[in-house]
Design an enzyme around this catalytic site. Structure first.
Site, PDB file in Angstrom:
ATOM      1  N   ASP A   1       0.767  -1.581  -4.708  1.00  0.00           N
ATOM      2  CA  ASP A   1      -0.489  -0.873  -4.415  1.00  0.00           C
ATOM      3  C   ASP A   1      -1.520  -1.295  -5.456  1.00  0.00           C
ATOM      4  O   ASP A   1      -1.219  -2.064  -6.382  1.00  0.00           O
ATOM      5  CB  ASP A   1      -0.276   0.660  -4.422  1.00  0.00           C
ATOM      6  CG  ASP A   1      -1.265   1.386  -3.504  1.00  0.00           C
ATOM      7  OD1 ASP A   1      -2.484   1.277  -3.741  1.00  0.00           O
ATOM      8  OD2 ASP A   1      -0.827   2.060  -2.550  1.00  0.00           O
TER       9      ASP A   1
ATOM     10  N   GLY B   1       0.859  -1.190   0.000  1.00  0.00           N
ATOM     11  CA  GLY B   1       0.000   0.000   0.000  1.00  0.00           C
ATOM     12  C   GLY B   1       0.890   1.233   0.000  1.00  0.00           C
ATOM     13  O   GLY B   1       0.602   2.222   0.668  1.00  0.00           O
TER      14      GLY B   1
ATOM     15  N   HIS C   1      -4.508   0.613  10.224  1.00  0.00           N
ATOM     16  CA  HIS C   1      -5.558   1.364  10.947  1.00  0.00           C
ATOM     17  C   HIS C   1      -6.791   1.639  10.076  1.00  0.00           C
ATOM     18  O   HIS C   1      -7.817   2.063  10.572  1.00  0.00           O
ATOM     19  CB  HIS C   1      -4.999   2.661  11.567  1.00  0.00           C
ATOM     20  CG  HIS C   1      -4.764   3.761  10.580  1.00  0.00           C
ATOM     21  ND1 HIS C   1      -4.715   5.087  10.933  1.00  0.00           N
ATOM     22  CD2 HIS C   1      -4.563   3.731   9.242  1.00  0.00           C
ATOM     23  CE1 HIS C   1      -4.503   5.826   9.855  1.00  0.00           C
ATOM     24  NE2 HIS C   1      -4.394   5.022   8.827  1.00  0.00           N
TER      25      HIS C   1
ATOM     26  N   ASP D   1      -3.565  -6.735  -5.298  1.00  0.00           N
ATOM     27  CA  ASP D   1      -4.461  -6.634  -4.146  1.00  0.00           C
ATOM     28  C   ASP D   1      -3.783  -7.291  -2.945  1.00  0.00           C
ATOM     29  O   ASP D   1      -3.480  -8.489  -2.992  1.00  0.00           O
ATOM     30  CB  ASP D   1      -5.783  -7.352  -4.497  1.00  0.00           C
ATOM     31  CG  ASP D   1      -6.811  -7.240  -3.382  1.00  0.00           C
ATOM     32  OD1 ASP D   1      -6.430  -6.940  -2.225  1.00  0.00           O
ATOM     33  OD2 ASP D   1      -7.996  -7.458  -3.671  1.00  0.00           O
ATOM     34  N   MET D   2      -3.547  -6.507  -1.899  1.00  0.00           N
ATOM     35  CA  MET D   2      -2.776  -7.026  -0.746  1.00  0.00           C
ATOM     36  C   MET D   2      -3.519  -8.142  -0.005  1.00  0.00           C
ATOM     37  O   MET D   2      -2.932  -8.835   0.816  1.00  0.00           O
ATOM     38  CB  MET D   2      -2.413  -5.890   0.211  1.00  0.00           C
ATOM     39  CG  MET D   2      -3.591  -5.206   0.859  1.00  0.00           C
ATOM     40  SD  MET D   2      -3.047  -3.723   1.718  1.00  0.00           S
ATOM     41  CE  MET D   2      -4.603  -2.971   2.132  1.00  0.00           C
TER      42      MET D   2
END
Ligand SMILES: C[S@@+](CC[C@H](N)C(=O)[O-])C[C@H]1O[C@@H](n2cnc3c(N)ncnc32)[C@H](O)[C@@H]1O
Ligand SMILES: O=c1cc(-c2ccc(O)cc2)oc2c(O)c(O)ccc12
Length: 364
Positions: free
Chosen positions: A230, A207, A268, A250-251
């Site tokens: 990312d 990301g 977060h 896509d992580m």
């Protein structure tokens, strides 16, 4: 019915009520501070003061800025407010006029102040209508039982990651906001992140946005080879930086292999279940601890590194911002530990704090 006239109040009680009234007005009107800050950024007032090279009077500002003379009184009112809250510094010029100089806060809003990356893009993101409009939905949002729809999604009909895939202006605003933070943090990591980053061969910035953090790390730690991972639309629209490899994907599905996976300002944004999935993908992408494998998380650890009222309040505000735009949350050390254990990691170390955030090294 009881009216205030029929209550016998002491002088002290009257004073207390009047003070409480003023405090209430102050809180109610505080959004004007944020909006004047946005206005000053949009009008490039900090750059105008920097160009002038000394505190600028209202006439100086009018000569630099695209503001007509008819607004001079209005500009003075706004500059007085912004100075009263520490954004600018007010002075008296040699001719006895009020003049406004840069304060440490407004130095961060100039585009060319030496050694000071500009924070204006982050302010424009946080105060964009995409961000403000959902605040009007908060009470309706609280009345609903589901927690998977954010106030942002209730307002705009889509999660903010999906809006960014569709609206290039907002995508650009978000990526610029994140990039300016990376410049500041990149600079700080050179100093406080030495223990965590020294000696790493390869790193994947999961990301990693447009690659500003990766570039800052590669510069600060020579020999470190960085890959930015990312979403495809972010990687495809990023201006490529020499020496940095970019991979779109896509992580939640899989990550390029590296010695270290960096998660800066990622976890977060997500629920515990999603964080565990991301951490599991990171664990699959890195070697065992004995071979140097680790995940580095840069995020807030609630309560850690917080020693002033402003830092404490800002952590709380960020927690709310995340609640409004995303399904994530800020976590305390216990909550972080539970995530790492659930994702199969054996140990972690919180080494230092970077303002509101900490560096957490997590070992497989
Ligand atoms: C809050 S930004 C942080 C960017 C950067 N790490 C930083 O600190 O400046 C979160 C990043 O996660 C990316 N992202 C969101 N969902 C993703 C996914 N499923 N796979 C990969 N990246 C994703 C976003 O595009 C965005 O760049
Ligand atoms: O600093 C931010 C701001 C956002 C943000 C603000 C307003 C919006 O309309 C969308 C997003 O999101 C952030 C984020 O997701 C993050 O991980 C860190 C910082 C911020």
């Amino acid at each position: 019915m009881t009216t205030s006239a029929s209550i016998n109040l002491t002088d002290t009680e009257v004073q207390d009520i009047l003070e409480a009234h003023a405090v209430l007005w102050n809180h109610t009107l505080s959004y004007i501070k944020s909006m004047c800050l946005k206005c000053a950024v949009e009008l490039c007032i900090p750059d105008a003061i920097l160009t002038q090279g000394m505190p600028a009077t209202i006439s100086d500002l009018l000569s630099f800025l695209p503001i007509p003379e008819t607004k001079s009184r209005h500009l003075r009112i706004m500059m007085r407010l912004l100075s009263s809250i520490g954004i600018f510094k007010s002075h008296i010029s040699p001719s006895g006029e009020e003049a406004y100089g840069l304060a440490p806060v407004s130095q961060l809003l100039t585009t060319t102040f030496p050694n000071s990356p500009c924070s204006s893009p982050l302010i424009l993101l946080l105060l964009d209508h995409h961000s403000i409009d959902p605040c009007h939905q908060l009470s309706s949002w609280f009345r609903r039982s589901d927690t998977s729809t954010t106030p942002f999604e209730m307002t705009h009909g889509k999660a903010f990651w999906d809006i960014m895939g569709e609206q290039s202006r907002f995508n650009d605003l978000f990526n610029k906001g994140m990039a300016c933070d990376s410049l500041i943090v990149g600079d700080v990591l050179k100093r406080v992140g030495r223990e965590a980053f020294n000696g790493i061969g390869t790193l994947v910035d999961v990301g990693g946005g447009t690659g500003m953090t990766a570039a800052a790390l590669a510069k600060a730690f020579p020999g470190l080879k960085c890959t930015v991972f990312d979403l495809p639309h972010v990687v495809n629209s990023a201006k490529k930086i020499d020496g940095i490899q970019y991979v779109g994907g896509d992580m939640f599905l899989g990550l390029p292999s590296a010695d270290v996976a960096l998660l800066k300002w990622i976890l977060h944004d997500w629920s515990d279940e999603d964080c565990i999935r991301i951490l599991q993908r990171c664990k699959e992408a890195i070697p065992p601890k004995e071979k140097g494998g680790k995940v580095i998380v840069i995020d807030m650890v609630v309560g850690v590194g917080i020693n002033t009222k402003v830092l404490m309040e800002t952590q709380l505000l960020f927690d709310l911002e995340m609640m409004i735009v995303a399904t994530g949350k800020e976590r305390d050390e216990n909550e972080w530990r539970e995530l790492f254990v659930a994702a199969g990691f054996s140990d972690y170390k919180i080494t230092s704090s970077i303002g509101l955030r900490s560096i957490i090294e997590v070992y497989p």
